[in-house]
Design a protein around this motif. Structure first.
Motif, short mmCIF file in Angstrom:
data_model
loop_
_atom_site.label_atom_id
_atom_site.label_comp_id
_atom_site.label_asym_id
_atom_site.label_seq_id
_atom_site.Cartn_x
_atom_site.Cartn_y
_atom_site.Cartn_z
N ARG A 51 -26.04 25.61 6.90
CA ARG A 51 -26.63 24.51 6.13
C ARG A 51 -26.89 23.29 7.00
N HIS A 56 -32.09 23.55 2.49
CA HIS A 56 -31.68 24.31 1.31
C HIS A 56 -32.75 25.35 0.96
N VAL A 74 -26.02 23.09 -1.34
CA VAL A 74 -25.14 23.27 -0.19
C VAL A 74 -24.06 22.20 -0.25
#
Length: 151
Positions: A51, A56, A74
């Motif tokens: 991440r 995302h 995330v």
């Protein structure tokens, strides 16, 4: 932002969970997706270090369209010096987006969680996600375990 359609949360790491070690193959993604298709009230939050390098939306595109919409976010990045860092990141996310619901975390690094963290389902980083891990997730989330033995 609250996510009212999801009664439970699953926080997912990639390395050592969705593939062995740092392979980057996501070879166990189908196993996770089959479990999620069986249990439609689980929202997924990505806690993986990926991440930090991908958006995302880029991460969501790694999953099939049938579950992509269930990957709701995330976890935030906290300083590396944070005690039980991944657990702390999960707690921040829960406070912001819908705590008070059952949750579990699939991860291969127990040092990122406090000792005896009941919500952690610890995977062997050399082997990755196994059906027994999904059975444990089902138990933690109060779900029937039927069907999680599929490859």
């Amino acid at each position: 932002m609250l996510h009212p359609i999801f009664a439970r949360w699953l926080f997912v790491d990639f390395d050592g969970v969705l593939h062995p070690g740092l392979a980057g193959t996501l070879c166990y993604r189908d196993r996770l997706e089959a479990f999620l298709l069986e249990h439609t009230d689980i929202g997924v939050v990505l806690s993986t270090s990926w991440r930090l390098h991908y958006t995302h939306d880029e991460l969501r595109r790694l999953f099939s369209s049938s579950i992509r919409e269930r990957i709701v976010g995330v976890t935030p990045a906290l300083p590396d010096s944070t005690r039980a860092q991944r657990y702390s990141e999960i707690q921040v996310w829960l406070r912001r987006h819908g705590g008070g619901r059952r949750w579990a975390a699939l991860d291969d690094d127990e040092t990122l969680f406090p000792a005896f963290c009941d919500e952690l389902v610890l995977c062997d980083s050399a082997r990755g996600l196994r059906p027994a891990h999904l059975q444990k997730v089902a138990g933690l989330l109060g779900l029937p375990a039927a069907g999680v033995m599929a490859p």
